[in-house]
Write a protein that holds these residues in place. Structure first.
Motif, PDB file in Angstrom:
ATOM      1  N   ARG A  72     -93.486  26.657 -72.612  1.00 12.53           N
ATOM      2  CA  ARG A  72     -92.894  27.473 -72.586  1.00 12.53           C
ATOM      3  C   ARG A  72     -91.261  27.571 -72.663  1.00 12.53           C
ATOM      4  O   ARG A  72     -90.715  27.174 -73.502  1.00 12.53           O
ATOM      5  N   ILE A  73     -90.500  25.636 -72.399  1.00 18.31           N
ATOM      6  CA  ILE A  73     -89.511  25.792 -72.342  1.00 18.31           C
ATOM      7  C   ILE A  73     -89.293  25.374 -74.273  1.00 18.31           C
ATOM      8  O   ILE A  73     -88.291  25.415 -74.111  1.00 18.31           O
ATOM      9  N   ILE A 119     -89.817  36.134 -72.151  1.00 12.70           N
ATOM     10  CA  ILE A 119     -89.597  35.890 -71.250  1.00 12.70           C
ATOM     11  C   ILE A 119     -90.449  37.229 -69.576  1.00 12.70           C
ATOM     12  O   ILE A 119     -90.875  36.519 -69.175  1.00 12.70           O
ATOM     13  N   MET A 122     -93.312  34.980 -69.598  1.00 10.59           N
ATOM     14  CA  MET A 122     -93.131  33.568 -68.299  1.00 10.59           C
ATOM     15  C   MET A 122     -93.695  33.850 -67.166  1.00 10.59           C
ATOM     16  O   MET A 122     -93.996  33.664 -66.093  1.00 10.59           O
ATOM     17  N   TYR A 123     -92.622  35.670 -66.652  1.00  9.28           N
ATOM     18  CA  TYR A 123     -92.704  35.426 -65.285  1.00  9.28           C
ATOM     19  C   TYR A 123     -92.905  37.200 -65.107  1.00  9.28           C
ATOM     20  O   TYR A 123     -93.182  37.367 -63.899  1.00  9.28           O
ATOM     21  N   HIS A 124     -94.683  37.216 -65.711  1.00  9.75           N
ATOM     22  CA  HIS A 124     -95.283  37.843 -65.907  1.00  9.75           C
ATOM     23  C   HIS A 124     -94.436  40.116 -65.340  1.00  9.75           C
ATOM     24  O   HIS A 124     -94.704  40.582 -63.531  1.00  9.75           O
ATOM     25  N   LEU A 125     -93.783  39.589 -65.531  1.00 15.25           N
ATOM     26  CA  LEU A 125     -93.081  41.200 -65.360  1.00 15.25           C
ATOM     27  C   LEU A 125     -94.030  42.058 -66.140  1.00 15.25           C
ATOM     28  O   LEU A 125     -94.107  42.355 -67.499  1.00 15.25           O
TER      29      LEU A 125
ATOM     30  N   MET B  25     -81.378  36.167 -67.889  1.00 11.47           N
ATOM     31  CA  MET B  25     -82.795  36.551 -66.955  1.00 11.47           C
ATOM     32  C   MET B  25     -83.610  35.311 -66.442  1.00 11.47           C
ATOM     33  O   MET B  25     -84.234  35.358 -65.290  1.00 11.47           O
ATOM     34  N   ILE B  26     -83.627  34.327 -67.294  1.00 16.33           N
ATOM     35  CA  ILE B  26     -83.840  33.375 -66.890  1.00 16.33           C
ATOM     36  C   ILE B  26     -84.236  32.560 -65.434  1.00 16.33           C
ATOM     37  O   ILE B  26     -85.059  32.006 -64.497  1.00 16.33           O
ATOM     38  N   ARG B  29     -84.759  34.765 -62.987  1.00 22.16           N
ATOM     39  CA  ARG B  29     -86.221  34.396 -62.107  1.00 22.16           C
ATOM     40  C   ARG B  29     -87.063  33.480 -61.707  1.00 22.16           C
ATOM     41  O   ARG B  29     -87.425  32.934 -60.934  1.00 22.16           O
ATOM     42  N   ALA B  30     -86.000  32.373 -62.180  1.00 20.74           N
ATOM     43  CA  ALA B  30     -86.116  30.771 -61.874  1.00 20.74           C
ATOM     44  C   ALA B  30     -86.002  30.863 -60.088  1.00 20.74           C
ATOM     45  O   ALA B  30     -86.299  30.205 -59.943  1.00 20.74           O
ATOM     46  N   GLN B 179     -91.552  38.340 -57.791  1.00 24.07           N
ATOM     47  CA  GLN B 179     -91.824  36.956 -58.707  1.00 24.07           C
ATOM     48  C   GLN B 179     -93.325  36.459 -58.850  1.00 24.07           C
ATOM     49  O   GLN B 179     -93.522  35.895 -57.583  1.00 24.07           O
ATOM     50  N   PRO B 194     -94.521  27.566 -63.360  1.00 23.55           N
ATOM     51  CA  PRO B 194     -93.029  26.297 -63.405  1.00 23.55           C
ATOM     52  C   PRO B 194     -92.180  27.745 -62.933  1.00 23.55           C
ATOM     53  O   PRO B 194     -92.445  28.414 -64.114  1.00 23.55           O
ATOM     54  N   PRO B 195     -90.637  27.239 -62.657  1.00 25.85           N
ATOM     55  CA  PRO B 195     -89.065  28.458 -63.093  1.00 25.85           C
ATOM     56  C   PRO B 195     -89.710  27.677 -64.480  1.00 25.85           C
ATOM     57  O   PRO B 195     -88.995  28.919 -64.863  1.00 25.85           O
ATOM     58  N   TYR B 196     -90.128  26.860 -65.229  1.00 17.18           N
ATOM     59  CA  TYR B 196     -89.354  27.354 -66.203  1.00 17.18           C
ATOM     60  C   TYR B 196     -90.434  27.686 -67.643  1.00 17.18           C
ATOM     61  O   TYR B 196     -91.665  26.648 -67.484  1.00 17.18           O
TER      62      TYR B 196
END
Lengths: 375, 196
Positions: A72-73, A119, A122-125, B25-26, B29-30, B179, B194-196
């Motif tokens: 993902r990064i 994003i 990635m964070y299931h928003l 934003m990232i 959330r992280a 989250q 993972p955070p990222y």
């Protein structure tokens, strides 16, 4: 606008051929029209913009579909690089006068929107699509102002309208009516002067009718039809004021609005939409309904008489509105006054009447219907 | 500075502004994933036939409906309260899942949370319905009702979810923002974020 320059060029040739103007004057006029006509939308730049949208979409779908294969990064950084490359690359191309410059800006804006979606994934928003569109819209508007890009201004306007529709369509979650659209529209209108995007102002003007309808509907959902009608009446009155302002003071209105000529067609559309809202409110009260319909007819005919000669678009909007009004009136009186047989008879007679009326107008304006359709 | 230089600089600034915003934003959330309080929430299948749309699983939470009686200041007309922030205090129960023990609308809960409690922030959906015990329950949305899955992997989870309890491991930030941290099948962590 390219059509206009082309049309005048043909007219000049005809005038030269018929001896109305001499060849030297004709050539000078032809050069003048090419010099002053606004730089046209070229097919190349339109295709480049479409290519940018397709490229942007392909990158985003590719990233979304293969999300396990690429860390993902890496996906995020790739999108960031795409944003940076598109804006800076677009500026470089614009410097060289390439039509791909604006297209690359568009690719950058698509990548920005795609990053927001990524994003979110990635964070299931969840439940943030509407807000995401708003963020995308504001980001695109900032880019439009910074890069002085008409294409990005138009994109931001379309995103703003998308946000308005999503926000009002999302009844379950919505917290009140999105009045913020008016602020957004005003800001985009201001940006459109700076970025010289006439199209953005035209779309924004049309969106006012949409906003009024959605605003009216927000009352219908709590069974408040009276306010729905009032909103419609207010829209029709506002449209009438704008119409007469644009008709009577075309230079002043053009100086401020810069719409490429007075454009009362927007106000006719808004007028018809507003009256239709009033009619929906009063459809079961025959007297009020008749009054509203007569006002509608009077408005359409006035618009036709005052502006129909100059604008083919105006004529067609007026005819369409006239026909819809007539059909609407018959639907409403059906149950109460006449049976189906009589409806067919009267519809036929009414259509013949409309045709006769339109032919009279066409003769008055000296245009034949075929030419009107083509222009 | 020449005009062309200025244009390039502006383009770079616009790009960095947008990238900076996305990065912010990232980071936000992280930070929740890294520092937030961990809670385990019980997931209920929303609709066995419509669990999966596209490549995400829709999640319904046990704490997604909060009994009206738990609210300190329940709204009189729920349909007019749609979108208002709701703060729900959850406490760890003996089975490991965290459940609602109190709630407020508009303002955070005044009394501080005990060590095994945490306040989670959501918003009222504007709907209420009687629960299995016939008591009225208000529906609260925490913005965590989707779990994105690799393409094609959702179907098996959809089937399993109906037959045995699933859980979501969530991280709760200091301001109550939730989250998703992982999807739990009983004791097993199926996906960890993972955070990222």
């Amino acid at each position: 606008m390219a059509n206009y320059a082309e049309k005048v060029r043909l007219d000049i040739e005809r005038w030269v051929a018929s001896g109305l103007v001499d060849r030297a004057t004709g050539d000078r006029l032809a050069i003048e029209i090419v010099k002053t006509a606004p730089r046209a939308f070229t097919f190349g730049s339109v295709l480049a913009a479409m290519a940018a949208i397709l490229l942007g979409a392909s990158v985003l779908v590719f990233i979304a579909a293969n999300w396990e294969a690429i860390p993902r990064i890496v996906r995020v950084l790739a999108l960031f690089a795409l944003i940076f490359g598109s804006y800076v690359g677009g500026a470089l191309l614009k410097e060289r006068g390439s039509g791909f410059g604006e297209a690359l800006y568009l690719l950058g804006a698509v990548a920005f929107g795609g990053s927001i979606a990524l994003i979110g994934q990635m964070y299931h928003l969840s439940g943030d699509e509407t807000e995401a569109i708003l963020v995308w819209c504001i980001g695109t508007a900032v880019a439009a102002a910074g890069l002085r890009s008409p294409m990005l201004t138009n994109a931001a306007v379309l995103l703003a309208i998308t946000w308005l529709l999503m926000r009002t369509g999302d009844w379950g979650r919505s917290a009140g009516f999105p009045y913020f659209y008016l602020v957004l529209a005003a800001a985009l209108w201001a940006i459109s002067y700076w970025t010289r995007s006439m199209a953005a102002r035209h779309i924004l003007l049309l969106s006012i009718s949409l906003y009024a309808v959605l605003f009216g509907f927000s009352f219908v959902f709590s069974d408040d039809f009276a306010t729905f009608g009032v909103v419609g009446a207010a829209l029709a009155i506002l449209a009438t004021i704008v119409f007469f302002a644009a008709h009577n003071f075309p230079e002043d209105v053009e100086r401020y609005a810069q719409l490429g000529g007075p454009a009362p067609a927007h106000s006719l559309i808004a007028f018809v939409v507003g009256i239709a809202m009033v009619q929906v409110k009063v459809y079961d009260q025959f007297g009020l309904m008749l009054l509203a319909t007569l006002v509608a007819f009077a408005g359409i005919v006035t618009a036709l008489l005052l502006r129909g000669r100059q604008s083919a678009l105006m004529r067609w909007i007026a005819y369409a509105a006239f026909t819809v009004e007539l059909a609407f009136l018959y639907f409403v009186t059906l149950g109460a006054l006449i049976d189906t047989a009589a409806l067919f008879l009267f519809s036929g007679l009414a259509l013949a009447g409309v045709a006769f009326f339109i032919m009279r107008l066409e003769r008055r304006f000296g245009t034949r219907p075929v030419e009107g359709a083509a222009s | 500075m020449t005009a062309s230089r200025r244009r390039l600089l502006l383009a770079a600034m616009v790009a960095l502004l947008q990238i900076g915003f996305l990065g912010w934003m990232i980071m936000g959330r992280a930070a929740i994933l890294r520092d937030g309080r961990e809670v385990l929430l019980k997931v209920e299948p929303v609709d066995p036939r419509d669990l999966l749309r596209g490549d995400y699983v829709r999640l319904g939470y046990e704490i997604g409906s909060v009994p009206r009686s738990l609210f300190a200041n329940p709204p009189a007309d729920i349909s007019k309260a749609a979108g208002q922030p709701a703060f729900v205090r959850i406490a760890k129960q003996s089975d490991g899942f965290w459940r609602a023990i109190g709630a407020t609308v508009g303002e955070p809960i005044a009394t501080p949370a005990a060590p095994d409690q945490v306040d989670i922030r959501g918003s009222l959906t504007g709907y209420e319905a009687p629960g299995p015990d016939a008591a009225m329950r208000l529906f609260v949305d925490y913005g965590i009702d989707r779990f994105y899955l690799p393409e094609g992997e959702g179907l098996a989870i959809e089937k399993d979810m109906v037959v045995r309890p699933f859980g979501i491991l969530a991280a709760i930030a200091g301001d109550g923002t939730a989250q998703i941290k992982g999807l739990m099948d009983g004791e097993t962590m199926l996906y960890a974020e993972p955070p990222y």
